[in-house]
Design an enzyme around this catalytic site. Structure first.
Site, PDB file in Angstrom:
ATOM      1  N   HIS A  91       0.837  -1.197   0.000  1.00 16.89           N
ATOM      2  CA  HIS A  91       0.000   0.000   0.000  1.00 16.89           C
ATOM      3  C   HIS A  91       0.867   1.240   0.000  1.00 16.89           C
ATOM      4  O   HIS A  91       0.958   1.966   0.983  1.00 16.89           O
ATOM      5  CB  HIS A  91      -0.960  -0.021   1.199  1.00 16.89           C
ATOM      6  CG  HIS A  91      -2.079  -0.991   1.017  1.00 16.89           C
ATOM      7  ND1 HIS A  91      -2.737  -1.590   2.048  1.00 16.89           N
ATOM      8  CD2 HIS A  91      -2.649  -1.471  -0.117  1.00 16.89           C
ATOM      9  CE1 HIS A  91      -3.674  -2.403   1.554  1.00 16.89           C
ATOM     10  NE2 HIS A  91      -3.632  -2.345   0.256  1.00 16.89           N
ATOM     11  N   THR A 103      -2.584  -8.848  11.444  1.00 16.07           N
ATOM     12  CA  THR A 103      -1.211  -8.619  11.956  1.00 16.07           C
ATOM     13  C   THR A 103      -0.909  -7.159  12.303  1.00 16.07           C
ATOM     14  O   THR A 103      -0.031  -6.900  13.117  1.00 16.07           O
ATOM     15  CB  THR A 103      -0.174  -9.087  10.916  1.00 16.07           C
ATOM     16  OG1 THR A 103      -0.451  -8.424   9.686  1.00 16.07           O
ATOM     17  CG2 THR A 103      -0.200 -10.582  10.731  1.00 16.07           C
ATOM     18  N   GLU A 119      -5.948  -8.790   3.808  1.00 17.15           N
ATOM     19  CA  GLU A 119      -5.353  -9.750   4.748  1.00 17.15           C
ATOM     20  C   GLU A 119      -6.451 -10.464   5.541  1.00 17.15           C
ATOM     21  O   GLU A 119      -6.414 -11.677   5.748  1.00 17.15           O
ATOM     22  CB  GLU A 119      -4.392  -9.047   5.720  1.00 17.15           C
ATOM     23  CG  GLU A 119      -3.744 -10.052   6.673  1.00 17.15           C
ATOM     24  CD  GLU A 119      -2.998  -9.408   7.834  1.00 17.15           C
ATOM     25  OE1 GLU A 119      -2.348  -8.373   7.639  1.00 17.15           O
ATOM     26  OE2 GLU A 119      -3.082  -9.958   8.932  1.00 17.15           O
ATOM     27  N   HIS A 146     -10.324  -5.609   4.507  1.00 15.18           N
ATOM     28  CA  HIS A 146      -8.890  -5.618   4.214  1.00 15.18           C
ATOM     29  C   HIS A 146      -8.512  -6.969   3.605  1.00 15.18           C
ATOM     30  O   HIS A 146      -8.946  -8.005   4.095  1.00 15.18           O
ATOM     31  CB  HIS A 146      -8.083  -5.364   5.496  1.00 15.18           C
ATOM     32  CG  HIS A 146      -6.640  -5.087   5.233  1.00 15.18           C
ATOM     33  ND1 HIS A 146      -5.745  -6.067   4.870  1.00 15.18           N
ATOM     34  CD2 HIS A 146      -5.926  -3.931   5.266  1.00 15.18           C
ATOM     35  CE1 HIS A 146      -4.553  -5.536   4.704  1.00 15.18           C
ATOM     36  NE2 HIS A 146      -4.636  -4.238   4.925  1.00 15.18           N
ATOM     37  N   CYS A 180       3.559 -12.834   3.730  1.00 15.51           N
ATOM     38  CA  CYS A 180       4.485 -12.692   4.855  1.00 15.51           C
ATOM     39  C   CYS A 180       4.343 -13.893   5.792  1.00 15.51           C
ATOM     40  O   CYS A 180       3.217 -14.301   6.101  1.00 15.51           O
ATOM     41  CB  CYS A 180       4.186 -11.397   5.609  1.00 15.51           C
ATOM     42  SG  CYS A 180       5.225 -11.230   7.069  1.00 15.51           S
ATOM     43  N   ASN A 219      -1.505   0.330   8.100  1.00 16.25           N
ATOM     44  CA  ASN A 219      -0.559   0.407   9.222  1.00 16.25           C
ATOM     45  C   ASN A 219      -0.011   1.824   9.387  1.00 16.25           C
ATOM     46  O   ASN A 219       0.246   2.271  10.501  1.00 16.25           O
ATOM     47  CB  ASN A 219       0.537  -0.663   9.101  1.00 16.25           C
ATOM     48  CG  ASN A 219       1.548  -0.357   8.022  1.00 16.25           C
ATOM     49  OD1 ASN A 219       2.461   0.416   8.235  1.00 16.25           O
ATOM     50  ND2 ASN A 219       1.401  -0.962   6.855  1.00 16.25           N
TER      51      ASN A 219
HETATM   52  S1  SF4 Z   1       3.779  -5.717   9.088  1.00 17.02           S
HETATM   53 FE1  SF4 Z   1       4.411  -7.683   9.927  1.00 17.02          FE
HETATM   54  S2  SF4 Z   1       2.932  -9.117   9.081  1.00 17.02           S
HETATM   55 FE2  SF4 Z   1       2.797  -7.310   7.837  1.00 17.02          FE
HETATM   56  S3  SF4 Z   1       4.225  -7.683   6.171  1.00 17.02           S
HETATM   57 FE3  SF4 Z   1       5.343  -6.601   7.761  1.00 17.02          FE
HETATM   58  S4  SF4 Z   1       6.379  -8.176   8.945  1.00 17.02           S
HETATM   59 FE4  SF4 Z   1       4.726  -9.143   7.770  1.00 17.02          FE
END
Ligand code: SF4
Length: 277
Positions: free
Chosen positions: A40, A160, A124, A122, A94, A218
């Site tokens: 993103h 996550t 994920e 989302h 991941c 995030n």
């Molecule tokens: S934030 Fe954590 S779960 Fe997401 S891609 Fe990065 S290392 Fe992997």
């Protein structure tokens, strides 16, 4: 004016790995597509396009060649379909997301009603949902829990990139309502470390600049965390988005960046702020 960078900031292991796998895939002669933007971050996606890595929204948009599964992961059905279509699959899911998949699968197979703490739309979470068998409950906060739970045995898995506080809130609300509660804390350390050090930074500086895609969950959460501690928090994608009046009267500017923000982008913002310091 001084620039202070958060102790943990910027690109995480999973994103770095996905970018590396995409870069390697791009060196072949095949056409290469990622299923959805690889990360993103619009600037990083554009840089990949320049290397020949295109983005397809769905598998039907890819005729042949290689498909890269991004770090968010997908449902097992998508990978099976890609193989059936004769595509070469580069799975950049991941490993932390894979753990959430395994946890959801394990809970569903053991007969728990699965609650996923995360954003329902989302990608994920959609992948975790598919691994839970498709009938998990997705909530972003305790207030979204249904009045009637489908079972007295509940298993919790977390997107996550969620915050520990959100997870704790849902777990606290569930505990008095169930006979058995199993919690897999699948929040990855990269997220928690970035969130903790962002809060630490925000409380110690005059202004905070958070670098990362406006479409990055995030990064947006880092903005929220910093803003709660320090209202002079701003979100930028690149140095071009900076407004230097933000720094009026400031002696220390804090910079942090989301886990999907390539290092060069964060460094570009730091250099631009230092140039006016
Ligand atoms: S934030 Fe954590 S779960 Fe997401 S891609 Fe990065 S290392 Fe992997």
């Amino acid at each position: 004016m001084r620039v202070e960078v958060a102790r943990y900031a910027g690109v995480c292991y999973g994103v770095e790995r996905a970018l590396k796998l995409a870069g390697e895939a791009a060196t072949g002669e095949d056409s290469v597509h990622t299923l959805g933007p690889l990360i993103h971050n619009p600037q990083a996606v554009e840089a990949l396009r320049a290397q020949g890595v295109e983005t397809a929204d769905t598998l039907s948009g890819i005729e042949s060649g290689t498909v890269i599964i991004r770090s968010h992961g997908v449902s097992p059905a998508v990978i099976a379909n890609a193989h059936e279509m004769g595509l070469r699959v580069v799975d950049a899911t991941c490993p932390h997301v894979s753990k959430a998949h395994e946890a959801a699968e394990e809970l569903a197979h053991a007969g728990y009603a699965v609650v996923i703490v995360g954003e329902a739309d989302h990608p994920e979470v959609e992948g975790i949902m598919a691994h839970a068998g498709g009938d998990a409950i997705v909530v972003e906060s305790a207030s979204e829990l249904p009045t009637r739970l489908p079972s007295k045995r509940v298993g919790v898995v977390v997107q996550t990139t969620q915050s520990e506080a959100r997870l704790a809130e849902v777990v606290d609300a569930l505990l008095p309502r169930v006979r058995e509660l199993r919690v897999h804390n699948t929040i990855c350390a990269a997220t928690a470390k970035r969130q903790e050090s962002a809060a630490e930074l925000a409380s110690a500086v005059d202004v905070v600049v958070v670098v990362g895609g406006h479409n990055s969950g995030n990064t947006t959460r880092l903005v929220d965390i910093c803003r709660a501690v320090n209202p002079r928090t701003h979100h930028v994608e690149t140095a071009d988005d900076l407004d230097f009046t933000w720094f009026d009267g400031a002696s220390v500017v804090g910079v942090t960046a989301g886990a999907s923000t390539p290092d060069a982008q964060m460094q570009g913002v730091i250099r631009a702020i230092e140039a006016v310091a």
